[in-house]
Design a protein around this motif. Structure first.
Motif, PDB file in Angstrom:
ATOM      1  N   ARG A 192      71.809 113.061 -33.400  1.00  0.00           N
ATOM      2  CA  ARG A 192      71.596 113.241 -34.836  1.00  0.00           C
ATOM      3  C   ARG A 192      70.444 114.191 -35.136  1.00  0.00           C
ATOM      4  NH1 ARG A 192      70.859 107.588 -37.513  1.00  0.00           N
ATOM      5  NH2 ARG A 192      71.591 108.586 -39.406  1.00  0.00           N
ATOM      6  N   SER A 241      81.859 102.005 -40.244  1.00  0.00           N
ATOM      7  CA  SER A 241      80.496 101.503 -40.408  1.00  0.00           C
ATOM      8  C   SER A 241      80.213 101.325 -41.906  1.00  0.00           C
ATOM      9  CB  SER A 241      79.515 102.503 -39.822  1.00  0.00           C
ATOM     10  OG  SER A 241      79.562 103.678 -40.577  1.00  0.00           O
ATOM     11  N   ALA A 284      63.813 110.769 -46.282  1.00  0.00           N
ATOM     12  CA  ALA A 284      64.991 110.114 -46.870  1.00  0.00           C
ATOM     13  C   ALA A 284      64.606 109.115 -47.948  1.00  0.00           C
ATOM     14  CB  ALA A 284      65.799 109.414 -45.793  1.00  0.00           C
ATOM     15  N   GLU A 328      75.832 108.770 -37.815  1.00  0.00           N
ATOM     16  CA  GLU A 328      75.361 107.402 -37.908  1.00  0.00           C
ATOM     17  C   GLU A 328      74.740 106.984 -36.584  1.00  0.00           C
ATOM     18  OE1 GLU A 328      77.662 104.863 -40.013  1.00  0.00           O
ATOM     19  OE2 GLU A 328      78.349 106.469 -41.329  1.00  0.00           O
ATOM     20  N   GLY A 364      78.123 102.795 -44.007  1.00  0.00           N
ATOM     21  CA  GLY A 364      78.057 104.029 -44.770  1.00  0.00           C
ATOM     22  C   GLY A 364      79.444 104.621 -45.003  1.00  0.00           C
ATOM     23  N   MET A 365      80.289 104.550 -43.962  1.00  0.00           N
ATOM     24  CA  MET A 365      81.657 105.059 -44.058  1.00  0.00           C
ATOM     25  C   MET A 365      82.474 104.252 -45.063  1.00  0.00           C
ATOM     26  SD  MET A 365      82.235 107.679 -42.394  1.00  0.00           S
ATOM     27  CE  MET A 365      82.036 108.666 -40.963  1.00  0.00           C
ATOM     28  N   GLN A 384      72.409 110.070 -47.475  1.00  0.00           N
ATOM     29  CA  GLN A 384      73.714 110.732 -47.393  1.00  0.00           C
ATOM     30  C   GLN A 384      74.596 110.367 -48.591  1.00  0.00           C
ATOM     31  OE1 GLN A 384      75.480 109.500 -43.702  1.00  0.00           O
ATOM     32  NE2 GLN A 384      74.029 110.602 -42.422  1.00  0.00           N
ATOM     33  N   LEU A 397      63.223 110.098 -41.571  1.00  0.00           N
ATOM     34  CA  LEU A 397      63.083 108.817 -42.267  1.00  0.00           C
ATOM     35  C   LEU A 397      62.192 108.977 -43.489  1.00  0.00           C
ATOM     36  CD1 LEU A 397      62.345 105.899 -39.765  1.00  0.00           C
ATOM     37  CD2 LEU A 397      64.291 106.156 -41.275  1.00  0.00           C
ATOM     38  N   VAL A 407      68.118 115.806 -44.077  1.00  0.00           N
ATOM     39  CA  VAL A 407      69.161 114.784 -44.171  1.00  0.00           C
ATOM     40  C   VAL A 407      69.868 114.710 -42.827  1.00  0.00           C
ATOM     41  CG1 VAL A 407      71.287 114.080 -45.289  1.00  0.00           C
ATOM     42  CG2 VAL A 407      69.448 115.037 -46.648  1.00  0.00           C
ATOM     43  N   LEU A 408      69.823 113.512 -42.239  1.00  0.00           N
ATOM     44  CA  LEU A 408      70.459 113.329 -40.942  1.00  0.00           C
ATOM     45  C   LEU A 408      71.959 113.232 -41.132  1.00  0.00           C
ATOM     46  CD1 LEU A 408      68.272 110.679 -39.154  1.00  0.00           C
ATOM     47  CD2 LEU A 408      68.323 113.122 -38.807  1.00  0.00           C
ATOM     48  N   GLU A 459      65.662 101.505 -38.488  1.00  0.00           N
ATOM     49  CA  GLU A 459      66.869 101.144 -39.229  1.00  0.00           C
ATOM     50  C   GLU A 459      67.504  99.906 -38.616  1.00  0.00           C
ATOM     51  OE1 GLU A 459      69.141 104.795 -40.748  1.00  0.00           O
ATOM     52  OE2 GLU A 459      68.362 105.403 -38.823  1.00  0.00           O
ATOM     53  N   SER A 460      68.525  99.364 -39.274  1.00  0.00           N
ATOM     54  CA  SER A 460      69.151  98.174 -38.710  1.00  0.00           C
ATOM     55  C   SER A 460      69.779  98.526 -37.362  1.00  0.00           C
ATOM     56  CB  SER A 460      70.189  97.600 -39.665  1.00  0.00           C
ATOM     57  OG  SER A 460      70.956  98.612 -40.225  1.00  0.00           O
ATOM     58  N   ASP A 485      71.093 101.623 -44.714  1.00  0.00           N
ATOM     59  CA  ASP A 485      69.818 102.124 -44.192  1.00  0.00           C
ATOM     60  C   ASP A 485      69.374 103.375 -44.945  1.00  0.00           C
ATOM     61  OD1 ASP A 485      68.973 100.453 -42.115  1.00  0.00           O
ATOM     62  OD2 ASP A 485      70.668 101.125 -40.916  1.00  0.00           O
ATOM     63  N   THR A 507      68.492 106.411 -44.097  1.00  0.00           N
ATOM     64  CA  THR A 507      69.087 107.722 -43.792  1.00  0.00           C
ATOM     65  C   THR A 507      70.522 107.787 -44.314  1.00  0.00           C
ATOM     66  OG1 THR A 507      69.729 106.956 -41.594  1.00  0.00           O
ATOM     67  CG2 THR A 507      67.665 108.149 -41.757  1.00  0.00           C
ATOM     68  N   ILE A 508      71.226 106.647 -44.260  1.00  0.00           N
ATOM     69  CA  ILE A 508      72.600 106.603 -44.777  1.00  0.00           C
ATOM     70  C   ILE A 508      72.557 106.633 -46.306  1.00  0.00           C
ATOM     71  CG2 ILE A 508      74.788 105.327 -44.712  1.00  0.00           C
ATOM     72  CD1 ILE A 508      73.879 106.262 -41.972  1.00  0.00           C
ATOM     73  N   GLN A 509      71.579 105.951 -46.884  1.00  0.00           N
ATOM     74  CA  GLN A 509      71.406 105.971 -48.339  1.00  0.00           C
ATOM     75  C   GLN A 509      71.259 107.404 -48.834  1.00  0.00           C
ATOM     76  OE1 GLN A 509      68.846 103.230 -50.647  1.00  0.00           O
ATOM     77  NE2 GLN A 509      67.423 104.916 -50.811  1.00  0.00           N
TER      78      GLN A 509
END
Lengths: 341, 335
Positions: B292, A154, B256, B276, A156-157, A190, B253, B272-273, B50-51, A184, A186-188
């Motif tokens: 999650r 993905s 974050a 993915e 983020g990965m 991380q 959210l 922090v989640l 999110e997307s 996104d 939440t990934i940002q």
């Protein structure tokens, strides 16, 4: 460790010379995080690519300036000497994790390529190192993942893999060009946590380029604000966010919607568009959009001047004039545009 | 003011995944999986997520670009899914859309004036056409001399203004804005948001505003809905949602988002989640967020939470969670 002195990077185009970076100076010390913030077209990416000497020459040329890395001027090194620095001592993480990995090679091969280019070691040892790196950036089951292709990851990965590749040779400086823009929130979060933990572990200096003032506030110690190819304000995070000394930074901060605002008010309007860098305006580059601009601003090009210990700003207004101007605008807003819920 | 304009009832949009020589349906991507909400006249409902959470699919279903699998869409109290082509044509002038990417949503070979007049021509409103177009251009802050320019001669913000003028041309009642400012720079984003707010006040428009940026959503919306994996997780008045988020996902959210202020940034506690977004073709069992969620229990894996409201403590604040975070925040912080 790295010192950029009056760097100019210009690009030759059919319409004229674009002054993408026009006289930028700053230094980076070991282990610190420098944030470069600016809108699109302000020259942040050209600046990053200049440090890595990745801008194609021609059309890019450097009419003036020096980039000193441990005493060597990167602008004068031969390609072969640059190869030794690029990816080895200074590494880069790019914006788009979807397109910066080669889709037809396995993750493991791409990681090992980065290791073997700069370090002489047997392949089996490089593989061990690759596994170690993937563990470092928090990819579960790294042995298996070495054989995966980028499309199986993905966004983020993939960004984690790119960071792993950048870290392959324990670089002294990591340049991250909008590393989380495509991700996104939440990934940002991380990825930003990951970059911080890596900095703590290896003491890498990070140059973080972003258009997002929030990301900069969270990550950086020192901030450079860029506008039309120049640094218009530089200082510590506190200086930039709380002792803002020039109109562009001030307007930019006011034009952001606040997530924790007490009341809902109108966003500050910065009129107009960023200037054309082939024919920049006379005087201060920001004067056509500046709510404080005076007649003098149209003629005189301001230089970075010292405001406090490490805080510099490029503006002709004195502290008093700036303060009065802010008051004037705030009062006007109260009378006219303020909109409460 | 509280008259309902648009009502969505348990809307589902599933896309079949076809495979093999005979194109048999193997699986379904559940892009929108049971969403209900109401938009009242004159207000702005913000949808955030999110997307891949299905927010754009939702928008495309409402304007009729996609035919939903099940559920109902009511516009001014009438179900629009039963409409025939003619009735739908009449309806569509009242629901207009502004798209995300100002670079690809305008035909590069059409001039600004022609782009804005296209919807007027489609509805045969050709009297005084040029004057009407100039009036619209003035309304969104474009100059009269821009009439004959091509899209590539405009900047991103100006192109988005053309897109907004085109959406306004037929005096619609509802405008659906799908990420209208996410491709723009901060300073230009503020200009477009201010313009949208002015237009709403001037013309009494209703907005369905879709975005991934929670700060923008908070700024512009009266009510906010949070989507995750095709489902609505939380829906409430904007103030109540941002000050007292009840769903763990909304809390994550919110925490974050980096805040552009270093002092406030340092004070905050973070959720922090990990992991993915799961694939919408195989959504998790039970509560879709349980994979999650830091607070998930065994119970969440097997049971689907209802989209419910606690009328006593927080009226009008819907949440789809077995353990909403009303009083637990401090408790969890301590753990």
């Amino acid at each position: 460790m790295l010192e950029v002195k009056n760097l100019k990077a210009h690009i030759d185009t059919a319409d004229g010379v674009v002054k993408a970076v026009d006289g930028v100076s700053f230094t980076i010390k070991p282990g610190e995080t420098v944030g470069i913030v600016g809108e699109s077209g302000s020259g942040k990416s050209v600046l990053a690519h200049s440090i890595m000497q990745l801008n194609p020459k021609p059309p890019t040329f450097y009419p003036e300036g020096e980039i000193l890395f441990e005493g060597k001027n990167l602008l004068q090194l031969k390609e072969k000497e640059l190869q030794n620095i690029r990816g080895n001592e200074i590494a880069m993480v790019y914006q788009d994790p979807m397109s910066s990995l080669n889709p037809v090679f396995k993750i493991g091969d791409q990681l090992m390529e980065a290791i073997l280019t700069h370090q002489h070691m047997p392949k089996s040892k490089a593989k061990m190192r690759a596994i170690e790196l993937l563990t470092d950036v928090g990819i579960p089951d790294p042995e298996k993942r070495l054989n995966a292709y980028p499309h199986q990851f993905s966004g983020g990965m993939r960004q984690r893999v790119l960071i792993a590749i950048a870290l392959a040779c324990n670089p002294k400086i990591l340049i991250a060009d909008e590393p989380t823009t495509a991700l996104d929130v939440t990934i940002q979060a991380q990825i930003l946590e990951l970059m911080k933990s890596i900095q703590d572990k290896y003491g890498t200096a990070i140059v973080l380029i972003s258009h997002d003032l929030g990301v900069i506030a969270q990550m950086a110690e020192k901030v450079l604000v860029m506008y039309s190819g120049r640094i218009v304000e530089k200082g510590s995070v506190e200086d930039i966010f709380y002792h803002t000394s020039m109109p562009y930074t001030w307007s930019l901060l006011r034009s952001l919607p606040q997530i924790d605002a007490e009341s809902r008010h109108r966003l500050f309007n910065i009129e107009g568009q960023p200037p054309n860098l082939i024919h920049p305006p006379n005087g201060c580059n920001f004067h056509p959009r500046c709510p404080f601009a005076t007649e003098q601003c149209k003629m005189v090009d301001p230089e970075l001047t010292k405001r406090s210990a490490n805080h510099y700003a490029a503006c002709l207004l004195s502290e008093v004039e700036f303060k009065e101007g802010k008051k004037r605008i705030e009062n006007a807003e109260k009378e006219g545009g303020l909109k409460h819920v | 003011m509280s008259e309902s304009l648009l009502e969505i009832r348990d809307l589902k949009m599933h896309f079949p995944m076809k495979q093999g020589v005979f194109q048999r349906t193997k699986n379904e991507v559940k892009a929108v999986n049971g969403v209900s909400f109401t938009v009242n006249k004159g207000e702005t409902l913000g949808i955030v997520g999110e997307s891949g959470c299905g927010k754009s699919t939702l928008a495309r279903t409402i304007v009729g670009l996609l035919k939903p699998t099940s559920g109902d869409i009511l516009f001014e109290g009438e179900s629009i899914l039963q409409y025939n082509a003619k009735e739908f044509h009449r309806l569509r002038r009242n629901i207009q859309m502004v798209y995300q990417d100002p670079f690809t949503s305008l035909n590069p070979r059409m001039r600004a004036g022609d782009i804005i007049s296209a919807p007027l021509k489609a509805y045969n409103q050709t009297d005084n056409l040029k004057n009407r177009v100039l009036e619209l251009m003035d309304l969104v802050g474009l100059k009269a001399e821009d009439y004959h320019k091509l899209p590539h001669q405009f900047s991103g913000g100006q192109r988005q203004r053309i897109g907004i003028a085109r959406a306004l041309a037929l005096n619609p009642k509802l405008i659906i804005l799908d990420e209208p400012v996410s491709a723009l720079d901060v300073s230009v984003q503020a200009q477009v948001i201010n313009l949208l707010e002015d237009l709403q006040e001037e013309l009494g428009l209703t907005y369905l505003f879709i975005a991934h940026d929670l700060s923008v959503i908070r700024h512009i919306s009266d009510k906010v809905g949070v989507m995750y994996l095709g489902k609505m997780m939380e829906l409430s008045e904007s103030e109540s949602l941002y000050k007292n988020a009840r769903h763990p996902y909304t809390n994550a959210l919110l925490s974050a988002i980096p805040i552009p202020s270093s002092a406030r940034e340092k004070k905050r506690e973070r959720i922090v989640l990990t992991g993915e977004l799961p694939s919408p073709s195989e959504p998790p069992s039970g509560c879709v967020f349980h994979t999650r969620c830091p607070f998930a229990t065994e119970f969440c894996k097997g049971n689907v939470p209802a989209f419910d409201v606690d009328e006593d403590n927080s009226p009008g604040h819907y949440v789809s969670c077995f353990y909403p975070m009303d009083n637990k925040r401090e408790e969890f912080a301590r753990q």
